[in-house]
Design a protein around this motif. Structure first.
Motif, short mmCIF file in Angstrom:
data_model
loop_
_atom_site.label_atom_id
_atom_site.label_comp_id
_atom_site.label_asym_id
_atom_site.label_seq_id
_atom_site.Cartn_x
_atom_site.Cartn_y
_atom_site.Cartn_z
N ALA A 451 22.78 41.13 23.34
CA ALA A 451 23.67 40.30 23.14
C ALA A 451 25.12 40.68 23.24
O ALA A 451 25.93 39.98 23.97
N GLY A 452 25.44 41.89 23.27
CA GLY A 452 26.70 42.44 23.45
C GLY A 452 27.19 42.38 24.99
O GLY A 452 28.38 42.13 25.31
N GLU A 453 26.01 42.57 25.70
CA GLU A 453 26.17 42.40 27.14
C GLU A 453 26.69 41.01 27.66
O GLU A 453 27.12 40.97 28.64
N LEU A 454 25.99 40.23 26.79
CA LEU A 454 26.22 38.65 27.19
C LEU A 454 27.42 38.10 26.58
O LEU A 454 27.34 36.92 26.51
N GLY A 455 28.33 38.89 25.76
CA GLY A 455 29.46 38.47 25.09
C GLY A 455 29.08 37.87 23.74
O GLY A 455 30.03 37.15 22.92
N VAL A 456 27.73 37.98 23.27
CA VAL A 456 27.48 37.75 21.72
C VAL A 456 28.05 38.59 20.79
O VAL A 456 27.46 39.86 20.88
N SER A 457 29.04 38.44 19.75
CA SER A 457 29.37 39.26 18.86
C SER A 457 29.60 38.73 17.44
O SER A 457 29.82 37.55 17.39
N ARG A 458 29.20 39.33 16.33
CA ARG A 458 29.31 38.96 15.13
C ARG A 458 30.55 38.84 14.69
O ARG A 458 30.86 37.92 13.69
N ALA A 459 31.64 39.37 15.19
CA ALA A 459 33.15 39.06 15.13
C ALA A 459 33.53 37.85 15.20
O ALA A 459 34.80 37.27 14.65
N ASP A 460 32.87 37.15 15.92
CA ASP A 460 33.51 35.83 16.31
C ASP A 460 32.93 34.43 15.50
O ASP A 460 33.44 33.58 15.88
N GLY A 461 31.96 34.70 14.89
CA GLY A 461 31.69 33.55 14.06
C GLY A 461 30.52 33.91 13.18
O GLY A 461 29.52 34.55 13.69
N PHE A 462 30.34 33.00 12.07
CA PHE A 462 29.17 33.27 11.08
C PHE A 462 28.94 31.92 10.47
O PHE A 462 29.87 31.71 9.68
N ASP A 463 27.85 31.31 10.66
CA ASP A 463 27.68 29.79 9.93
C ASP A 463 26.39 29.80 9.44
O ASP A 463 25.54 29.51 9.94
N PRO A 464 26.20 30.30 8.24
CA PRO A 464 24.92 30.63 7.77
C PRO A 464 24.04 29.27 7.47
O PRO A 464 22.82 29.32 7.51
N ALA A 465 24.79 28.11 7.53
CA ALA A 465 24.00 27.16 7.61
C ALA A 465 23.05 26.56 8.67
O ALA A 465 22.15 25.90 8.75
N LEU A 466 23.40 27.33 9.93
CA LEU A 466 22.67 27.31 11.24
C LEU A 466 21.46 27.94 11.01
O LEU A 466 20.52 27.73 12.07
N LEU A 467 21.07 28.82 9.85
CA LEU A 467 19.86 29.47 9.79
C LEU A 467 18.74 28.76 9.13
O LEU A 467 18.49 29.02 7.96
N ASP A 468 18.49 27.41 9.83
CA ASP A 468 17.63 26.41 9.17
C ASP A 468 16.24 26.34 9.56
O ASP A 468 15.43 25.29 9.06
N HIS A 469 15.85 27.17 10.37
CA HIS A 469 14.41 27.23 10.91
C HIS A 469 13.28 27.82 9.88
O HIS A 469 13.80 28.70 9.39
N THR A 470 12.34 27.36 9.84
CA THR A 470 11.27 28.13 8.97
C THR A 470 11.16 29.59 9.21
O THR A 470 11.06 30.07 8.15
N THR A 471 11.20 29.79 10.39
CA THR A 471 10.85 31.45 10.56
C THR A 471 12.31 31.97 10.07
O THR A 471 12.33 33.28 9.59
N GLU A 472 13.45 31.29 10.21
CA GLU A 472 14.50 31.95 9.61
C GLU A 472 14.63 32.20 7.97
O GLU A 472 15.07 33.10 7.38
N SER A 473 14.19 30.84 7.36
CA SER A 473 13.94 30.88 5.99
C SER A 473 12.90 32.15 5.43
O SER A 473 13.19 32.85 4.50
N THR A 474 11.87 32.20 6.25
CA THR A 474 10.72 33.39 6.01
C THR A 474 11.53 34.67 6.14
O THR A 474 11.19 35.67 5.29
N LEU A 475 12.00 34.93 7.13
CA LEU A 475 12.59 35.93 7.36
C LEU A 475 13.78 36.49 6.39
O LEU A 475 13.85 37.57 5.68
N LEU A 476 14.68 35.70 5.95
CA LEU A 476 15.69 35.72 4.95
C LEU A 476 15.03 36.08 3.51
O LEU A 476 15.37 37.11 2.84
#
Length: 559
Positions: A451-476
């Motif tokens: 992710a870092g090599e492709l420019g994905v950084s935690r510092a640039d944004g976080f929207d918890p509402a986007l974690l809405d898939h069933t696998t995400e709710s299970t993991l959370l």
């Protein structure tokens, strides 16, 4: 919203209901902590509580009526999207995606502190484990206690307790004399005595004793009179053997705060002080020329001789003095971990605890561990080339490595006999539980690196509402369970709960990884969805690392 935050919110709702008269209870009737657990079925929501069932009778209400009262108040909480009253009064709570997803940020920001709790704060615990006799290498049963004991100590500390790891050094008694005679015989080129110790290590120690004497400019043991020679082999041989034991344990990731010498109990007058204390308490009597402790008053099957008619101390005398010493050092709880052949020991030890005025199973706890069998190619591995009669710590570590050895020994309840398949534990496959968990951690690191090599950084944004898939709710939901599992493992003295939890978490992560991308695909632009998923990936990495750390197992970044 974390389970702890939801628990606190429920406690506040109950307090408000008491204060406004809706709930006919006093504040003292309310639990200090409201238990919130993950439902067995995800269809029943994110979290569940049975607090209405706990309080209904006290309040003069049916549990279901109380649950319905709380239901309306819970629905008014920010982040709660649904509350169902189920069965006789369970509350099943569903969070909206944003509230559930916030946990990812909570975990990452807490770092190594996530999962730690204060459920045992203020407790001083003395944890005694391994304590193998210094007459030979640590055998497989002792290795199990090394893995389990050290993991338990870590979990007790993670739950707020102050823990002292202690090794009881058995340097007093007949077994040491047999060890010395075995060393002397081997140095002479003779077979060990019939009641002595065999194995290649006896020859190695005997040679090392002679070499140490030579290096120190002292006469070779065999040039001394037999009694003096045997004493040299006893003193130097025990020291060399115990030094080796400590080094092997250190290499296994296990170190102790205190090495307590049994001999000191007899040389310091500690035995006499313990007997005097019990005499003051009225539990000592004399009969048949011996001194006895009336343990039958405290549930033992028979009274116990402390001092024999010849004036020598019985074995239990050392136990009395040692327990009293620990309590006088300020420990609230004394936990002793013993092998499978010590079941008959529990009754007399608990009677001893009660005789001192303490509470059995509270001030003194005894944990019994069952046997370990090693299997290779479907056949049992029965003995060590070096020890001659048993499988040792070196045999296991040489076969599978420290990580696999520690994890596999700690992942089963100590009440259960376990078979360790050495072939399985060296296999890089999902059937190997330590590989499965460690690979999940390595995968999280790889995802973060890509992710870092492709420019994905935690510092640039976080929207918890986007974690809405069933696998995400299970993991959370799995991530949210970590603190409860750690606290429960510490409270129940069952470190295997953390290992089994990590396997469930790894499974939830692998399923999420298969269905959700953190990195953009092809020419796709980086969005907050990628950044938010990176938060979830890194939260999983943190919990896997924290959990493996509690087991004393490494969290590799590449596999």
């Amino acid at each position: 919203m974390t389970p702890a935050e939801l628990s606190a919110a429920l406690r506040a709702l109950l307090t408000d209901a008491v204060d406004d008269g809706t709930l006919p209870l006093s504040p003292a009737d309310l639990p200090a902590t409201v238990t919130v657990e993950r439902p067995r079925s995800r269809e029943h929501g994110d979290w569940a509580t049975n607090v209405a069932m706990q309080l209904g009778k006290k309040a003069g209400m049916s549990p279901r009526a109380l649950a319905e009262l709380l239901q309306a108040r819970l629905l008014a909480l920010p982040g709660v999207s649904a509350v169902e009253v189920a069965g006789p009064g369970f509350l099943n709570i569903t969070l909206d995606a944003a509230a559930a997803g916030e946990l990812a940020r909570t975990v990452v920001e807490a770092g190594t502190g996530f999962g730690r709790n204060e459920t045992l704060a203020g407790q001083r615990i003395n944890l005694e484990f391994v304590s193998a006799n210094p007459t030979g290498p640590i055998h497989i049963g002792g290795v199990r206690w090394a893995a389990v004991g050290d993991s338990l100590a870590r979990m007790l500390e993670a739950s707020g307790a102050q823990v002292t790891r202690e090794y009881y050094f058995n340097d007093h008694g007949a077994q040491i004399d047999r060890f010395a005679r075995s060393l002397l015989a081997r140095a002479k080129g003779e077979e060990a005595p019939e009641d002595g110790y065999g194995g290649q290590y006896i020859s190695e120690i005997a040679e090392a004793v002679t070499e140490r004497r030579r290096a120190e400019g002292l006469p070779a043991p065999l040039t001394l009179p037999q009694d003096e020679a045997q004493e040299v082999f006893r003193a130097v041989g025990v020291d060399l053997m115990f030094t080796e034991i400590k080094e092997r344990l250190h290499q296994f990731g296990v170190d102790f705060d205190v090495y307590f010498h049994e001999d000191s109990l007899h040389s310091s007058g500690a035995v006499e002080r313990a007997v005097a204390r019990l005499r003051e308490l009225g539990h000592i009597f004399e009969a048949e020329g011996a001194t006895w402790l009336r343990t039958t008053d405290f549930g033992d099957d028979k009274d116990r001789v402390i001092l024999k008619s010849d004036g020598h101390a019985a074995y239990i005398a050392g136990d009395l003095a040692y327990y009293l010493d620990k309590r006088e050092r300020g420990f609230d709880r004394v936990i002793i971990m013993l092998g499978a052949d010590h079941h008959g020991y529990i009754g007399r030890m608990m009677a001893m605890c009660a005789a001192f005025g303490d509470t059995p199973h509270v001030n003194l706890e005894i944990l019994i561990g069952q046997l370990v069998n090693l299997v290779r190619e479907g056949q049992p591995v029965r003995m060590s080339k070096r020890a001659g009669t048993v499988v040792t710590i070196d045999d296991l570590v040489d076969a599978v490595g420290v990580d696999a050895a520690r994890y596999s020994l700690a992942r089963s309840s100590t009440d259960s006999m376990i078979d360790l398949d050495l072939d399985l534990l060296t296999r890089a496959s999902n059937e190997n539980p330590v590989f499965y968990v460690q690979y999940a951690h390595a995968r999280t690191v790889s995802v973060g690196r890509n992710a870092g090599e492709l420019g994905v950084s935690r510092a640039d944004g976080f929207d918890p509402a986007l974690l809405d898939h069933t696998t995400e709710s299970t993991l959370l939901a799995a991530l949210g369970e970590f603190g409860r599992v750690v606290a429960q493992a510490a409270e129940l003295r069952e470190p295997h709960r953390v290992a089994r939890y990590l396997e469930e978490l790894a499974g939830a992560y692998h399923k999420w990884y298969d269905q959700r991308r953190v990195t953009p695909f092809g020419d796709e632009q980086v969005t907050d969805t990628h950044r938010t998923r990176l938060w979830l990936n890194d939260a999983t990495r943190q919990v896997l690392a924290n959990g493996l750390g509690l087991l004393g197992v490494s969290a590799p970044e590449r596999m």
